[in-house]
Structures are given as C-alpha cells and as structure tokens.
Design an enzyme around this catalytic site. Structure first.
Site, PDB file in Angstrom:
ATOM      1  N   CYS A  59       0.953  -0.626  -0.091  1.00 31.42           N
ATOM      2  CA  CYS A  59      -0.203  -0.064   0.073  1.00 31.42           C
ATOM      3  C   CYS A  59       0.818   1.175  -0.226  1.00 31.42           C
ATOM      4  CB  CYS A  59      -0.789   0.022   1.619  1.00 31.42           C
ATOM      5  SG  CYS A  59      -2.382  -1.205   1.125  1.00 31.42           S
ATOM      6  N   ASP A 103      -9.007  -3.468  -5.836  1.00 30.88           N
ATOM      7  CA  ASP A 103      -8.164  -3.143  -5.213  1.00 30.88           C
ATOM      8  C   ASP A 103      -8.478  -1.217  -6.536  1.00 30.88           C
ATOM      9  OD1 ASP A 103      -7.053  -0.699  -3.980  1.00 30.88           O
ATOM     10  OD2 ASP A 103      -4.700  -2.071  -4.733  1.00 30.88           O
ATOM     11  N   HIS A 149      -7.999  -3.751  -1.394  1.00 28.52           N
ATOM     12  CA  HIS A 149      -6.402  -3.139  -1.219  1.00 28.52           C
ATOM     13  C   HIS A 149      -6.683  -3.624  -0.051  1.00 28.52           C
ATOM     14  CE1 HIS A 149      -4.052   0.051  -1.206  1.00 28.52           C
ATOM     15  NE2 HIS A 149      -4.291   0.675  -0.277  1.00 28.52           N
TER      16      HIS A 149
END
Length: 288
Positions: A177, A224, A256
């Site tokens: 991330c 995502d 995500h």
C-alpha cells in the site's frame, strides 16, 4: 533471461494516463477490512510448506541510526550467508500492526534478514480507521505529518544503515500500500535499492514508475480501487516501453490491503495472499 511477462492484457493505453495522485480518497478502498495474515503455506509442494508463524512475532526491536526498527532473522539453516537484506516498507498501519511483523518473519523464513523501520515515528493509522468510519479518524491530517519528503528521508537512512551498519551488500524492498510508492521511488538510479516487490501500491505517480530502473514485481488485486485497470495498464506500458525487468500479477477477489490482512476463510483471498508472498520470495531469489 529477463522476466517481462504479465498476467494482464496489454491494452495499448497511453502512458499519459494518470496513475495516482497525492490526494488520498478512501472511497475506492471500500472492500478493505481488518483481517488475518497466513500462518502456513497450504500447498504441500512448495519449498516453504508448513507452518510459517504461530501468531506471535519472533523478531527483535533495535534502534538503528535513530530509527526504531523491527528485525527478523532467517533460520540458521537458511540464508545466513546471504548478502541481501529485505527492507520492509509498511502500509499506513505501520510496524505496530502485528500482521506486518508476522509477514516480515515469514519473509525471513525464506532466507533473508528483514529490516522493518517505523515509517511513522510511532504515529501509524489505527488498524480499524478505514474499515470503521464511525471512528472519525482524520486521514488527511495524518498525511500532512507524513509527507513524501519526511518518509523519503527515513527510507534513505534505513537503506544506508542496512549497508553500512548491518553490512549487507544488496538491499531489496517490499512495499505494501503506502510503502509501494517508496519501492518505486528508491528503485530509481542511485537511490539504493537493487530489486523491489510491491502489493496493492497506492499513490504512485507516473513519473515514479518511469523512474524505476531496477527489477520490480507488482501484485495487483481486482477489487483494489487504488489501482484501476487503466492505471495498471499505464504502468505496464511504461515498463514495456523501457524494456524493464518487471512482473505484474492480477489476483481475483483481492481487495486493497489483501497481501497483509484479508479474510482467510475465502479461498480466493487466501490463495492471493499466499501467492503474493511466494511471488516476492521468488522475485528476490532471482533478482536480488
């Protein structure tokens, strides 16, 4: 032979497609939720089959060049002679999230010393801040405290420390991330990384993908919202145009954050998380 395959179709989309912006919009992350990280590899044919962790992190904390750092070490039977260390760049939940430390431990089981710095100096986002809007956490304000310049400086210090203090000749990096952006940034020429892997990277700009010069593997998830099909194709077009050493993989039903925490009762999510781990290990075995 250079690895230049992709499991995504090459769509011929212009490289000028915007990949991400500095603004952080939580709306596309609606599928993200608190979850688990795997503790064993399901498929018995892998060289890393069996229990990877038992739910408790087993590394140690050290102050390295003024940075609070979690260190995970390889088993004595694997990799003690490796001249490569893995720099682990976390998501916004930081080293305080036990899943990040467990994943660092799992990477160490593959034969690498793993260095996990506190990117946020004790100020990570609370684990449930995104999945529970009722908490009212101000993520925009948090980002003003952890700008690109601030994180750049900390990452640069960690890379230098791995080489000079810890004595490793090569530095590979994983980034999840938030951390994925810095894998791209530090794979630019002269920035210090020798190879990189990122899963569900966020806020990576076109110029940062264009600056990548070292081997890079990316794990994307089809749920995502921070990496749309157009953004993924634009990144691939950049790598193709520059004849880069790269790999991209798209995982089904992966939201995500899935490579660090997900619903392991869902077989597709479990497969995606385990596979992303193996993807990183195989990439470093080949290119780091």
């Amino acid at each position: 032979m250079r690895s230049q395959f992709s499991l995504l179709a090459v769509l011929g989309i212009s490289v000028s497609v915007a990949i991400a912006s500095e603004a952080y919009d939580p709306a596309p992350l609606k599928f993200e939720h608190p979850g688990d990280v795997f503790s064993k590899i399901s498929h018995p044919s892998t060289c890393l089959s069996g229990v990877i962790n038992e739910g408790n992190s087993t590394g140690e904390y050290k102050n390295i060049s003024g940075v609070n750092t979690y260190l995970a070490y390889p088993p004595k039977t694997r990799g003690n002679g490796s001249d490569t260390a893995i720099l682990y760049l976390t998501d916004i939940f930081g080293q305080q999230l036990v899943n990040n430390r467990l994943l660092a431990d799992s990477l160490a089981k593959a034969g690498y010393t793993v260095v996990l710095p506190d990117l946020f100096n004790g100020d990570p986002v609370p684990p449930d801040a995104i999945s529970n809007p009722a908490l009212g956490y101000n993520l925009t304000e948090w980002r003003t405290r952890h700008t690109t310049a601030v994180v750049d400086a900390l990452v640069a210090t960690s890379i230098q420390s791995i080489r000079n203090e810890l004595g490793f000749k090569k530095v590979a990096a994983v980034g999840y991330c938030f951390g994925g952006k810095y894998v791209a940034r530090f794979l630019a020429p002269g920035k210090g990384l020798d190879a990189g892997f990122t899963a569900h990277p966020s806020a990576v700009e076109t110029a940062e993908w264009q600056g990548v010069s070292g081997p890079l593997s990316i794990a994307f998830g089809d749920l995502d919202g921070s990496s749309t099909p157009a953004q993924r194709a634009a990144a691939e077009a950049i790598f193709l145009a520059k004849n880069a050493t790269y790999q991209t993989v798209l995982y089904a039903n992966a939201e995500h954050g899935w490579a660090v925490r997900t619903d392991l009762t869902d077989p597709k999510k479990r497969f995606a998380q385990e596979s992303a781990y193996l993807q990183a290990v195989r990439w470093f075995d080949a290119w780091a």
